[in-house]
Write an enzyme that holds these catalytic residues in place. Sequence first.
Site, mmCIF file in Angstrom:
data_model
loop_
_atom_site.group_PDB
_atom_site.id
_atom_site.type_symbol
_atom_site.label_atom_id
_atom_site.label_comp_id
_atom_site.label_asym_id
_atom_site.label_seq_id
_atom_site.Cartn_x
_atom_site.Cartn_y
_atom_site.Cartn_z
ATOM 1 N N GLU A 105 0.696 -1.070 -0.031
ATOM 2 C CA GLU A 105 0.139 0.094 -0.070
ATOM 3 C C GLU A 105 0.875 1.308 -0.030
ATOM 4 O O GLU A 105 2.100 1.145 0.453
ATOM 5 C CB GLU A 105 -0.927 -0.132 1.302
ATOM 6 N N ASP A 128 0.161 5.519 0.676
ATOM 7 C CA ASP A 128 -0.710 6.284 0.937
ATOM 8 C C ASP A 128 -0.508 7.938 1.003
ATOM 9 O O ASP A 128 0.629 8.388 1.297
ATOM 10 C CB ASP A 128 -1.071 6.047 2.664
ATOM 11 N N GLU A 136 -2.660 10.525 2.872
ATOM 12 C CA GLU A 136 -3.772 10.758 3.866
ATOM 13 C C GLU A 136 -3.687 12.281 4.315
ATOM 14 O O GLU A 136 -2.960 12.601 5.005
ATOM 15 C CB GLU A 136 -3.686 9.992 5.146
#
Length: 295
Positions: free
Chosen positions: A107, A109, A111
Amino acid sequence: MKILHGSGIHSSVMHFHVRLLCFWMLFSLAFSANFTDLFQPFWAPDHIVNEDNLVKLTLDNTSGCGIRSRRNYLFGRASVQIKLIEGDSAGTVTAFYMSSDGPDHDELDFEFLGNVSGEPYLVQTNVYVNGTGNREQRHSLWFDPTADFHSYSFLWNRHCIIFLIDGIPIRVFTNKEEEIGVPYPKNQGMGIYGSVWNADDWATQGGSVKTDWSHAPFISAFRSFNIDACEYLAESDGTVGKCREGGLYWWDKPALNSLSLHQSRQLKWVRAKHLVYDYCKDTGRFNELPRECLS
């Protein structure tokens, strides 16, 4: 990459990166696909509005929502323009990320951690490999991300992952698997996601500031979805092997094995002015710093 200053090699490398930047700009203009060609809702479709490829993701006290790409990809570039929640966004998270499936997932990210009115947004990046993350960095931004759209991108190849904001690198995760044995995401195809959700147990000032639902609905807008990446298909199709094979695509070019000189200077500026947390500096959290932090 070794740069020989004062030579034709330095000039040619710089010209290559200028051409590459121009290519990215032309790609964004010419190949912005329709949202429905690339993406679909995966969570709470009734909270998602598509207005001629301007996609609004809504969070209220009943649900957040999310979109995901129709296909998975292994290496390449993915980008989107986002305008974040205006006003009091404390407790909310808007995310743009890539992820494979399952507990041992990879993953990447972005955010965006909401905050009370007048306080700055922070963007948290993270890298998971085989289900293990704990590689957070947090940055402040040099602009107001709620006032206009800005571009957020992943560039991912076999040598490094570059997180970019408006084309400026804010983070590089280098493949050090052969060098020091740090796992690197290179085997699992990842989908591309966008979401808005409530995370007031941790997102704003460590969870001390909760979501004020009187300000709902909270809306983040997404547009200009661009994916230039190798589509990851079943092993029997043979495309997986093609994705892994070096030298076939523009992101395999040797000049993209690391940052250019100009990009290195940009990253240095970002780290000096806007890096507010780096897991590699957190000796209170780690008794022994992760191996990638020591090389």
